[in-house]
Structures are given as structure tokens and as C-alpha cells.
Design a protein around this motif. Structure first.
Motif, PDB file in Angstrom:
ATOM      1  N   VAL A  58      21.538 -15.118 -23.284  1.00 18.65           N
ATOM      2  CA  VAL A  58      21.306 -15.729 -22.007  1.00 18.65           C
ATOM      3  C   VAL A  58      22.741 -15.956 -21.423  1.00 18.65           C
ATOM      4  CG1 VAL A  58      20.684 -17.969 -21.303  1.00 18.65           C
ATOM      5  CG2 VAL A  58      19.170 -16.931 -22.960  1.00 18.65           C
ATOM      6  N   ASN A  59      23.664 -16.215 -22.080  1.00 20.99           N
ATOM      7  CA  ASN A  59      25.036 -16.533 -21.563  1.00 20.99           C
ATOM      8  C   ASN A  59      25.866 -15.298 -21.407  1.00 20.99           C
ATOM      9  OD1 ASN A  59      24.433 -19.344 -21.259  1.00 20.99           O
ATOM     10  ND2 ASN A  59      24.650 -19.649 -23.530  1.00 20.99           N
ATOM     11  N   HIS A  60      25.330 -14.039 -21.639  1.00 22.43           N
ATOM     12  CA  HIS A  60      26.491 -12.807 -21.583  1.00 22.43           C
ATOM     13  C   HIS A  60      26.772 -12.570 -20.077  1.00 22.43           C
ATOM     14  CE1 HIS A  60      27.576  -8.598 -21.848  1.00 22.43           C
ATOM     15  NE2 HIS A  60      27.423  -8.564 -22.871  1.00 22.43           N
ATOM     16  N   PRO A  61      27.990 -12.553 -19.870  1.00 18.99           N
ATOM     17  CA  PRO A  61      28.665 -12.363 -18.702  1.00 18.99           C
ATOM     18  C   PRO A  61      28.186 -11.276 -17.824  1.00 18.99           C
ATOM     19  CG  PRO A  61      30.200 -11.643 -20.272  1.00 18.99           C
ATOM     20  CD  PRO A  61      29.117 -12.249 -21.074  1.00 18.99           C
ATOM     21  N   ALA A  62      27.643 -10.296 -18.495  1.00 21.18           N
ATOM     22  CA  ALA A  62      27.020  -9.277 -17.771  1.00 21.18           C
ATOM     23  C   ALA A  62      25.440  -9.446 -17.894  1.00 21.18           C
ATOM     24  CB  ALA A  62      27.444  -7.960 -18.053  1.00 21.18           C
ATOM     25  N   GLY A  63      24.966 -10.465 -18.234  1.00 18.50           N
ATOM     26  CA  GLY A  63      23.605 -10.535 -18.734  1.00 18.50           C
ATOM     27  C   GLY A  63      22.582 -10.381 -17.614  1.00 18.50           C
ATOM     28  N   SER A  64      22.680 -11.020 -16.263  1.00 12.15           N
ATOM     29  CA  SER A  64      21.847 -10.690 -15.122  1.00 12.15           C
ATOM     30  C   SER A  64      22.090  -9.195 -14.843  1.00 12.15           C
ATOM     31  CB  SER A  64      22.292 -11.637 -14.130  1.00 12.15           C
ATOM     32  OG  SER A  64      22.119 -12.952 -14.370  1.00 12.15           O
TER      33      SER A  64
END
Length: 311
Positions: free
Chosen positions: A91-97
Motif C-alpha cells: 500500500v505504501n510502496h513509493p512506486a505502488g500506484s
């Protein structure tokens, strides 16, 4: 970038595990798919011609399934229903989106051959799932009316099971019956369904033919159909999907009696469940009041997205 490929039957357990894993974390905003492995497995088992033939998956370098998208085709309505895309990213991965978007788009591109000749497409998701909303916009799906999932459990459900399913008697005796085999009753229920729920995922004909394992109870006044309620027992709940009452007898307790009788019949047929759930379209105040009076509470809100809907 993950690898995208058609699903194999052996992927089923991995896909079920993926969906349950995502659903367990509210931050992923996974829509309503049931509460247990059995619930989701039962939904996938209804796909035609079979689950693997209508599913694509994303896998990482180790072959682990990290994404999935299934397509359910309804030949009668000429509509396709998309289940997913489901993508497992922190959810909080910097490249998640970015990872989610690229994987979802790749899954949809791989599923396009399954959608060939079916421009009317629908997907359902949580109103808080912003990534899914952006996916829908990219692929020209327009948001339709939201619906709420309302649940009843604990003492409320026990109380409903102990209620008498009856409504005021005016004129001929009224009774609640599981859908009889009388063709005239089948026709009346199918017509009422189409009038109250036009262009929904389940036609009146399929409803009375029990094509989706539905139990249908009917309120009768002599030979006349006053209304019906339908639902099914999933591994984790009683799911009530349609309740319809003829306009001239609304407000007389028929709807409440139908819901009560349906829950009782589902329990009698399939045993106890921890909760009952019902889907109510936003703005349907009569249904909202009915389920509020019976003790149901809002659990979550969903929104349907449609692409190229038929006129």
C-alpha cells in the motif's frame, strides 16, 4: 513489469489466496466478494465455460501470482462482467500506484480477446478504490449509481430467524411459498423482476430457472403474486440480492415478510450462517427503510463502472 499470461486451472488456489490477502487489508479497498475462501471460490466456480478459460494472471520472477482479472460473459444480456483487476502491491510502496496501473492495464489488454464482440462491459469496486476509479477512466468506463452492502448479524439475525413471516390479511389469505412450479407464477415473478430490475446481471428468466443457485420465495394472495425475494447461502453468509413488491401492496409488510421467510428458508436448507447481507442501490429509499427496520446496517459502498453501455 510482471509477466502476464492466461490462467491455468492450477492457479486457482493462488488467485483465491491473492484476493483474500488483498481483501484482508482495508487499505486495498477490495469490493464485496464474500468473507471466506469458500465465498470467493463459489463465485469463480460459476464462470463459463470454466474459471481458467476466462482469467488472465500476472506473475513475478519466481512465478508467484501477484495479479488477476477474470471475465464473465452473459450471452443473454450481451454484457461482460470484469472481476478485478486485482494487483498485489504494498500500500505504501513509493512506486505502488505506477506498478498497480501498469499491471492492471496489462491484464486488461491480455483479457481483450475474451471481450471480443462484447462492447457492453461492467466492473464493480469499492467507492474508496481510487486506483480502480482511475483505471475505469483510462479505459472509458463511466461510473453508475453506487450501492451499499448492508449486513445483519448477532442478535439481530437470530431475532429475524425467530420472527413469523406474515403480513396483514386483507381479502384472500396471503401466504409465503418457495417458488412453485406453476408456469403462471414463474411468468409473474419474471415480469416483476424485469420491471423492478431492468438490465441487471440476472434476467427474470434465469432467476426463475434457478440458474445461479437462487432460492426464491413468493408472497401469494390467492393466485396473485404480490412480490418475491431471492438469495443464496454462501459459505460465510446468507446473501439477499433481489426483493420486489407490486406497487399497490407496498407499505403493507409484504417486503419484510419476504425477507424474513427467505432468510429462514436459506437457514433451513443450508444451515446457520454468521450474517445476512443485502445489496441496495443508492437512492432506493423504500428498500433502505425496509432493511433498516429489520436491523441491517451499512457495511460498505460499491460503485459499478460501465463501458459502452447499450442504449
Amino acid at each position: 513489469m510482471y509477466d502476464i499470461r492466461p490462467a491455468a486451472q492450477d492457479d486457482l488456489d493462488a488467485v483465491l489466496s491473492l484476493v483474500l490477502r488483498l481483501q484482508a487489508d482495508d487499505a486495498h479497498h477490495i469490493g464485496y466478494l464474500g468473507e471466506t475462501l469458500g465465498d470467493i471460490s463459489a463465485e469463480l466456480a460459476e464462470f463459463e465455460p470454466d474459471w481458467a478459460a476466462c482469467t488472465v494472471v500476472a506473475t513475478d520472477d519466481s512465478g508467484w501470482v501477484v495479479g488477476a482479472l477474470s471475465v464473465e460473459l452473459d450471452a443473454e444480456s450481451g454484457r461482460a462482467y470484469l472481476h478485478g483487476p486485482f494487483v498485489d502491491v504494498p500500500v505504501n510502496h513509493p512506486a505502488g500506484s505506477r506498478i498497480w496501473d501498469q499491471t492492471a492495464d496489462a491484464l486488461y489488454a491480455a483479457a481483450l480477446p475474451l471481450l471480443d464482440g462484447v462492447p457492453d462491459r461492467e466492473l464493480l469496486g469499492h467507492t474508496g478504490h481510487r486506483r480502480l476509479a482511475a483505471f475505469a477512466e483510462r479505459h472509458r468506463f463511466a461510473a453508475a449509481r453506487a450501492c451499499g452492502i448492508h449486513v445483519l448479524d448477532g442478535d439481530g439475525l437470530r431475532g429475524l430467524l425467530l420472527r413469523e413471516a406474515s403480513c396483514p390479511r386483507t381479502g384472500p389469505a396471503r401466504e409465503m411459498r418457495v417458488l412453485p412450479t406453476d408456469p403462471a407464477v414463474h411468468e409473474a415473478v419474471a415480469v416483476l423482476h424485469e420491471r423492478c430490475f431492468p438490465k441487471t446481471y440476472l434476467s427474470g428468466r434465469k432467476l426463475v430457472d434457478a440458474a445461479r443457485r437462487h432460492t426464491v420465495v413468493v408472497a401469494m394472495d390467492g393466485d396473485r403474486v404480490l412480490g418475491y425475494a431471492s438469495g443464496k447461502a454462501e459459505p460465510g453468509e446468507f446473501y439477499l440480492d433481489f426483493v420486489a413488491v407490486e406497487p399497490d401492496v407496498r407499505g403493507q409488510g409484504v417486503g419484510a415478510a419476504l425477507v424474513t421467510e427467505l432468510v429462514w428458508k436459506l437457514a433451513e436448507k443450508s444451515g446457520a450462517r454468521p450474517q445476512a447481507a443485502a445489496a441496495i442501490l443508492a437512492g432506493n429509499r423504500s428498500s433502505q427503510r425496509l432493511f433498516d427496520r429489520l436491523g441491517f446496517r451499512l457495511h460498505l459502498e460499491l460503485v459499478a463502472y460501465r463501458a459502452n453501455p447499450a442504449a
